[in-house]
Motif scaffolding. Structure first.
Motif, PDB file in Angstrom:
ATOM      1  N   ALA A 156       0.823  -1.214   0.000  1.00 42.11           N
ATOM      2  CA  ALA A 156       0.000   0.000   0.000  1.00 42.11           C
ATOM      3  C   ALA A 156       0.855   1.261   0.000  1.00 42.11           C
ATOM      4  CB  ALA A 156      -0.926   0.003   1.212  1.00 42.11           C
ATOM      5  N   ARG A 184       4.144   0.620  -2.744  1.00 44.89           N
ATOM      6  CA  ARG A 184       3.808   0.117  -4.081  1.00 44.89           C
ATOM      7  C   ARG A 184       4.749  -1.012  -4.499  1.00 44.89           C
ATOM      8  NH1 ARG A 184      -0.999   2.265  -5.260  1.00 44.89           N
ATOM      9  NH2 ARG A 184      -1.159   3.051  -3.190  1.00 44.89           N
ATOM     10  N   PRO A 217       4.501   8.470   8.722  1.00 44.20           N
ATOM     11  CA  PRO A 217       3.081   8.673   9.019  1.00 44.20           C
ATOM     12  C   PRO A 217       2.177   7.688   8.279  1.00 44.20           C
ATOM     13  CG  PRO A 217       4.136  10.775   8.540  1.00 44.20           C
ATOM     14  CD  PRO A 217       5.129   9.702   8.208  1.00 44.20           C
ATOM     15  N   GLN A 269      -0.213   4.886  10.131  1.00 40.12           N
ATOM     16  CA  GLN A 269      -1.666   4.792   9.996  1.00 40.12           C
ATOM     17  C   GLN A 269      -2.116   3.366   9.747  1.00 40.12           C
ATOM     18  OE1 GLN A 269      -3.532   7.455   7.153  1.00 40.12           O
ATOM     19  NE2 GLN A 269      -1.794   8.803   7.363  1.00 40.12           N
ATOM     20  N   LEU A 270      -1.371   2.699   8.871  1.00 39.46           N
ATOM     21  CA  LEU A 270      -1.754   1.347   8.497  1.00 39.46           C
ATOM     22  C   LEU A 270      -1.581   0.411   9.695  1.00 39.46           C
ATOM     23  CD1 LEU A 270      -2.913   0.433   5.925  1.00 39.46           C
ATOM     24  CD2 LEU A 270      -0.659  -0.126   5.063  1.00 39.46           C
ATOM     25  N   ASP A 318      -4.317   0.887  12.208  1.00 42.49           N
ATOM     26  CA  ASP A 318      -5.564   0.237  11.812  1.00 42.49           C
ATOM     27  C   ASP A 318      -5.472  -1.280  11.954  1.00 42.49           C
ATOM     28  OD1 ASP A 318      -8.219   0.310  10.783  1.00 42.49           O
ATOM     29  OD2 ASP A 318      -7.416  -0.474   8.903  1.00 42.49           O
ATOM     30  N   ARG A 320      -7.707  -3.810  14.958  1.00 38.82           N
ATOM     31  CA  ARG A 320      -8.473  -5.051  14.798  1.00 38.82           C
ATOM     32  C   ARG A 320      -8.066  -6.095  15.824  1.00 38.82           C
ATOM     33  NH1 ARG A 320      -7.939  -4.875   8.254  1.00 38.82           N
ATOM     34  NH2 ARG A 320      -8.445  -2.670   8.239  1.00 38.82           N
ATOM     35  N   SER A 337      -0.959   7.959  17.970  1.00 36.86           N
ATOM     36  CA  SER A 337       0.248   8.402  17.270  1.00 36.86           C
ATOM     37  C   SER A 337       0.367   9.906  17.280  1.00 36.86           C
ATOM     38  CB  SER A 337       0.299   7.879  15.836  1.00 36.86           C
ATOM     39  OG  SER A 337      -0.951   7.568  15.354  1.00 36.86           O
ATOM     40  N   GLN A 338       1.587  10.344  17.279  1.00 41.24           N
ATOM     41  CA  GLN A 338       1.860  11.773  17.241  1.00 41.24           C
ATOM     42  C   GLN A 338       3.115  12.019  16.420  1.00 41.24           C
ATOM     43  OE1 GLN A 338       1.908  13.732  21.090  1.00 41.24           O
ATOM     44  NE2 GLN A 338       2.740  15.561  20.141  1.00 41.24           N
ATOM     45  N   VAL A 339       3.028  13.006  15.538  1.00 43.22           N
ATOM     46  CA  VAL A 339       4.194  13.355  14.735  1.00 43.22           C
ATOM     47  C   VAL A 339       5.058  14.331  15.525  1.00 43.22           C
ATOM     48  CG1 VAL A 339       4.971  14.438  12.599  1.00 43.22           C
ATOM     49  CG2 VAL A 339       2.964  12.976  12.584  1.00 43.22           C
ATOM     50  N   MET A 381     -11.237   5.521   9.642  1.00 39.70           N
ATOM     51  CA  MET A 381      -9.858   5.033   9.703  1.00 39.70           C
ATOM     52  C   MET A 381      -9.688   3.654   9.086  1.00 39.70           C
ATOM     53  SD  MET A 381      -8.525   7.506  11.540  1.00 39.70           S
ATOM     54  CE  MET A 381      -8.643   8.539  12.990  1.00 39.70           C
ATOM     55  N   ALA A 382     -10.798   2.937   8.846  1.00 43.69           N
ATOM     56  CA  ALA A 382     -10.708   1.549   8.393  1.00 43.69           C
ATOM     57  C   ALA A 382     -10.031   1.482   7.019  1.00 43.69           C
ATOM     58  CB  ALA A 382     -12.097   0.920   8.334  1.00 43.69           C
ATOM     59  N   THR A 383      -8.886   0.820   6.974  1.00 44.22           N
ATOM     60  CA  THR A 383      -8.144   0.742   5.723  1.00 44.22           C
ATOM     61  C   THR A 383      -8.465  -0.562   4.999  1.00 44.22           C
ATOM     62  OG1 THR A 383      -6.286  -0.328   6.805  1.00 44.22           O
ATOM     63  CG2 THR A 383      -6.220   2.077   6.650  1.00 44.22           C
ATOM     64  N   PHE A 410      -5.178   6.399  -0.725  1.00 45.45           N
ATOM     65  CA  PHE A 410      -4.091   5.436  -0.946  1.00 45.45           C
ATOM     66  C   PHE A 410      -4.124   4.243  -0.003  1.00 45.45           C
ATOM     67  CE2 PHE A 410      -0.818   6.102   2.390  1.00 45.45           C
ATOM     68  CZ  PHE A 410      -1.481   7.076   3.109  1.00 45.45           C
ATOM     69  N   LEU A 411      -4.895   4.313   1.062  1.00 41.94           N
ATOM     70  CA  LEU A 411      -5.024   3.151   1.933  1.00 41.94           C
ATOM     71  C   LEU A 411      -6.395   2.487   1.756  1.00 41.94           C
ATOM     72  CD1 LEU A 411      -3.294   4.395   5.221  1.00 41.94           C
ATOM     73  CD2 LEU A 411      -2.375   2.904   3.447  1.00 41.94           C
ATOM     74  N   ARG A 419      -9.364   3.906   1.853  1.00 44.15           N
ATOM     75  CA  ARG A 419     -10.437   4.459   2.666  1.00 44.15           C
ATOM     76  C   ARG A 419     -11.342   5.322   1.798  1.00 44.15           C
ATOM     77  NH1 ARG A 419      -6.115   6.501   7.069  1.00 44.15           N
ATOM     78  NH2 ARG A 419      -5.485   7.622   5.207  1.00 44.15           N
ATOM     79  N   PRO A 473      -3.126  14.058  14.636  1.00 46.44           N
ATOM     80  CA  PRO A 473      -2.205  12.945  14.378  1.00 46.44           C
ATOM     81  C   PRO A 473      -2.455  12.345  12.983  1.00 46.44           C
ATOM     82  CG  PRO A 473      -3.757  12.392  16.140  1.00 46.44           C
ATOM     83  CD  PRO A 473      -4.009  13.802  15.773  1.00 46.44           C
ATOM     84  N   PRO A 474      -1.440  11.659  12.429  1.00 48.60           N
ATOM     85  CA  PRO A 474      -1.583  11.138  11.078  1.00 48.60           C
ATOM     86  C   PRO A 474      -2.806  10.226  10.944  1.00 48.60           C
ATOM     87  CG  PRO A 474       0.376  10.228  12.166  1.00 48.60           C
ATOM     88  CD  PRO A 474      -0.129  11.337  13.011  1.00 48.60           C
ATOM     89  N   GLY A 475      -3.482  10.354   9.821  1.00 43.98           N
ATOM     90  CA  GLY A 475      -4.626   9.480   9.564  1.00 43.98           C
ATOM     91  C   GLY A 475      -5.949  10.104   9.939  1.00 43.98           C
ATOM     92  N   GLU A 499      -2.378  14.780   2.548  1.00 41.42           N
ATOM     93  CA  GLU A 499      -2.117  13.386   2.217  1.00 41.42           C
ATOM     94  C   GLU A 499      -2.462  13.081   0.766  1.00 41.42           C
ATOM     95  OE1 GLU A 499      -2.553  10.670   5.985  1.00 41.42           O
ATOM     96  OE2 GLU A 499      -4.174  10.394   4.553  1.00 41.42           O
ATOM     97  N   ARG A 530      -2.441  15.088  -1.697  1.00 44.08           N
ATOM     98  CA  ARG A 530      -1.617  15.839  -2.624  1.00 44.08           C
ATOM     99  C   ARG A 530      -0.537  14.971  -3.264  1.00 44.08           C
ATOM    100  NH1 ARG A 530       2.751  19.809  -1.787  1.00 44.08           N
ATOM    101  NH2 ARG A 530       3.213  18.292  -0.195  1.00 44.08           N
TER     102      ARG A 530
END
Lengths: 520, 284
Positions: free
Chosen positions: A306, A309, A379, A383-384, A387, A391, A398-400, B55-57, B76-77, B79, B236-238, B248, B250
């Motif tokens: 994802a 690529r 980031p 995210q992935l 997620d 599950r 998370s924090q940047v 958020m569910a990818t 891209f994920l 969503r 936060p990201p996402g 994101e 872009r």
């Protein structure tokens, strides 16, 4: 009229030919604008991309074999105890300003790097337990170490320990980074920070290492420009604004690969893979079962597909697969298995008792603090993972953060998880991450046995013995579930097809511009 | 001049000087109101409209173009962009409301105190506000985020603080204008205290103009809040905040323009709607 045109075209094709010709100029896109570009002082990988061609190093590393070959040193000897390196220097080498290169110049450079006043961020540490340099005669120089240090030749083959003109360094002082003078195939013409850096061919160059394909540079000029925003890189390449561009985003790489005017040169970078360090000192990650559960519960294949690529390999352990000493056995560990992950979490006592979808124990939810930096696809990866783990019933906050903040957080151990990657061709890089005293010990590991292996491997000169020790380290890192490896770094260089002969050094980052030619 | 004073004496104004046209005959204002209502409703009802959450990818469905079932495509994920847009209204609007409340809560008392009393107090307060205004709004906001650390509430505070200064200026100007009216003199002549004058006589009469400016400010705080999130200083990201979604998306502008265009248009329309409403409210 038409016939004449065709005739002219044929004539033009014959005279210019489709074969590479010397001369010409290219624009090379850099991906960040370093705060400083003195290789002896600054640590950025980006500075080495232009400067590798301005300087020469004492030795070079053949990227194919990993062997060290002569550079400014024609040959060298290592003493029995591994503490004294004697280099016999090439004669007749001159810096761009006419200063002769000799043993005194080597001593001057190493003294400069190790001088505390210089506050070197990288070069100093690459010299390890350096003690002093002795000038034996005009063309013989001795580096004396306090204790054996196996990565020394690897260090000396990199631009950070390149030989600069003592005259120029003394003349320019703190301004030296704007007026760099080396012995390399290109002259440093000018550098306007944040705007561009210009190199011009050195016509007198005749002392290149055997790994270079040409005696002198084939291009007349190379201009470096900065393209810090990833989204602008591929458009700049496609519009002709740049001819070579590092770190093309994976989604753009696929399109460029399909075009007839451009190609992607993917270079696997040795070093430490992109990985998430799990803080073993902070509950609940002090529990091995929880750490293993997170490893089993991470679908790395999905992340690679994802976010990257499929342009990068899935990382199996702490070292990228192209690094010396890599142990492929680490790939046996932790295949994606969410059921096993759930079972391990249950065993560790984490169950969802209140039905909110997040596991808890003793009234505490299973929530992890994940600090990450805004670059290197962290980031997106974060995210992935968040997620995927949601599950499993694991919540991720998370924090940047910026790099200095990350260092602060790591020092205080406030994180549960923090990702990082670092390039480097010698596996001694592992010491920085998994030795209890390592500067990047973000897993907060304290394993005396592993400390011993890492320390011994840094002192041994026998490559096979070293590789064995690093194999053991890699296995231990995965058995102890200190990290979640994500991907091996691959630099996707976008290249205009008129540029030929682009090659990279053993670090994978630094191009050997001397061999680059233009096809017309 | 004389005529105006006489008129003012005869009928003390209770609202704007002349009544604005009704909403029904202002299609643009009507549309704006409808759009804002739709966004707010979407944000409130998001958990019911899109129960899987933003958020569910699903990487196997990454970068799908808009089509049936996925009306604005996927990112891209994998969503759903529409789902994220709906949920994102929660972050974007909430941040806007918070920031606006701060701007008004801080700017209004300051402006009224300065414009309603005049004199030294007016001068000191307004010089402070001038100094504050000397910094470009977004720059000030970035500095505040740098101090508070990243997060949506720091973005709200930052943008709210930046917007408070212009609000104070407008409140002060409006208050001064009203203070020059003869009925204020009349109130003061019968012995009303300065604060009574401000609260009972100036504030009610200034309200229409101040509400109108607040609506315009809403557009500004939404835009600049989104800008800070776009720069990665906020959520936060996402998080499906619109500015963050835009940042994101872009990266995929060439291959999947919908991922960036959808939040971009949503933001543009919302800011535009706030401005049109502000104009309509401020009509004389």
């Amino acid at each position: 009229m038409r016939r004449l045109l065709i005739l002219l075209l044929v004539a033009a094709a014959l005279t210019t030919g489709c074969t590479p010709r010397p001369g010409g100029r290219i624009v090379y896109g850099l991906t960040l604008s370093p705060s400083g570009i003195d290789p002896h002082i600054n640590a950025s990988s980006e500075l080495g991309i232009p400067l590798t061609s301005v300087y020469d190093t004492l030795v070079y590393q053949d990227p194919k074999t990993g062997e060290f070959v002569p550079g400014l040193a024609q040959k060298w000897e290592v003493s029995e105890d591994g503490k004294v390196y004697t280099f016999y220097l090439r004669r007749g080498v001159k810096f761009h300003d006419g200063t002769p290169f000799n043993a005194e110049a080597v001593r001057f450079n190493l003294e400069r790097i190790t001088s505390p006043d210089l506050a070197s961020q990288k070069a100093r540490f690459m010299l390890g337990p350096y003690e002093r340099t002795e000038v034996v005669d005009e063309y013989t120089v001795r580096i004396v170490l306090k204790e054996p240090f196996a990565p020394l030749l690897d260090s000396l083959s990199q631009v950070y320990l390149a030989m600069a003109s003592p005259t120029a360094v003394q003349k320019w002082g703190s301004e030296y980074q704007l007026h760099q003078v080396g012995t390399g195939p290109f002259l440093f013409v000018e550098y306007i920070p944040g705007d561009h850096l210009l190199l011009r061919r050195n016509p007198d160059y005749a002392w290149g290492p055997p790994v270079y394909g040409h005696k002198t540079a084939q291009l007349e000029e190379v201009e470096f420009r900065f393209f810090t925003d990833p989204a602008t890189r591929s458009p700049a390449l496609e519009s002709g604004e740049a001819d070579v561009m590092g770190e093309i985003p994976p989604q753009d790489a696929a399109r460029l690969q399909g075009s007839k005017d451009f190609r992607i040169e993917a270079v696997a970078i040795p070093g430490v893979s992109l990985m998430l360090f799990m803080n073993t000192a902070r509950p609940p990650l002090d529990d091995l079962r929880v750490r293993q559960a997170l490893l089993f519960g991470t679908d790395r294949r999905a992340i690679i597909s994802a976010v990257f690529r499929d342009t990068s390999p899935v990382a199996c352990g702490p070292l990228a697969a192209v690094t010396f000493g890599y142990n492929p056995m680490v790939c046996e560990f932790y295949p994606y298995n969410p059921d096993q992950a759930a079972a391990l979490l249950e065993q560790a006592g984490w169950k969802d008792t209140d039905g909110d979808g997040v596991r808890d124990q003793g009234g505490q939810p299973l929530a992890l603090d994940f600090y990450l930096m805004g670059w290197g696809y962290m980031p997106e990866v974060g995210q992935l993972i968040a997620d995927q783990w949601s599950r499993l019933g694991v919540r991720v906050n998370s924090q940047v953060v910026s790099y200095p903040e990350a260092l602060e957080i790591a020092k205080e151990g406030r994180h549960h998880l923090m990702p990082f990657n670092l390039s480097g061709s010698d596996p001694d890089i592992l010491r920085r991450f998994f030795h209890s005293q390592g500067g990047f010990n973000w897993s907060k590991v304290n394993d005396p046995e592993m400390d011993g292996w890492l320390g011994e491997a840094a002192r041994l000169s026998d490559r096979n013995r070293r590789a064995d020790l690093y194999s053991q380290v890699q296995m231990r890192v995965m058995e102890s579930a200190l990290i979640i490896p994500i991907r091996d770094y691959v630099n996707l260089n976008g290249v205009n097809n008129r540029v030929q002969g682009l090659r990279f050094d053993a670090q994978g980052w630094f191009p050997w511009l001397i061999d680059v030619t233009l096809a017309q | 001049m004389l005529e105006r004073a006489l008129c003012a004496l005869a009928i003390p104004p209770l609202g704007a000087v002349s009544p604005r046209r009704p909403l029904g005959r202002q299609p643009l204002a009507m549309l704006s109101l409808l759009w804002l209502a739709a966004v707010a409703l979407g944000a409130v009802l998001a958990p019911y409209l899109a129960p899987t959450g933003p958020m569910a990818t699903d990487p196997s469905r990454a970068l799908l173009p808009p089509g049936p079932g996925i009306w604005l495509g996927t990112d891209f994920l994998g969503r759903d962009v529409l789902v994220r847009l709906l949920w994102g209204g929660r972050w974007t609007l909430w941040m806007g409301v918070e920031a606006l409340a701060l701007a008004v809560g801080l700017g209004l008392p300051l402006g009224l105190a300065a414009g309603g009393t005049g004199g030294l107090r007016d001068m000191v307060l307004m010089r402070l506000v001038d100094a504050w205004l000397a910094f470009p709004g977004l720059l000030l906001a970035m500095a505040v985020v740098a101090i508070l650390g990243p997060g949506l509430s720091s973005v709200a505070v930052a943008v709210g603080l930046a917007a408070a200064a212009p609000y104070a200026r407008v409140a002060r100007a409006t208050a001064r204008e009203i203070r020059a009216q003869p009925y204020i003199d009349a109130a003061r002549a019968v012995g009303a205290s300065p604060w009574r004058v401000i609260l009972r006589h100036i504030l009610p009469n200034a309200a229409p103009a101040l509400v109108a400016f607040a609506a315009t400010q809403l557009g500004w705080v939404l835009l600049n809040g989104a800008a800070l999130n776009f720069l990665g200083l906020g959520v936060p990201p996402g998080t499906p905040e619109w500015g963050a979604m835009l940042a994101e998306g872009r990266a995929y502008l060439r291959d999947a323009p919908w991922a960036a265009l959808a939040p971009g248009f949503a933001l543009t329309l919302t800011v535009l709607a706030a401005n049109v409403l502000g104009d309509w409210l401020g009509q004389e």
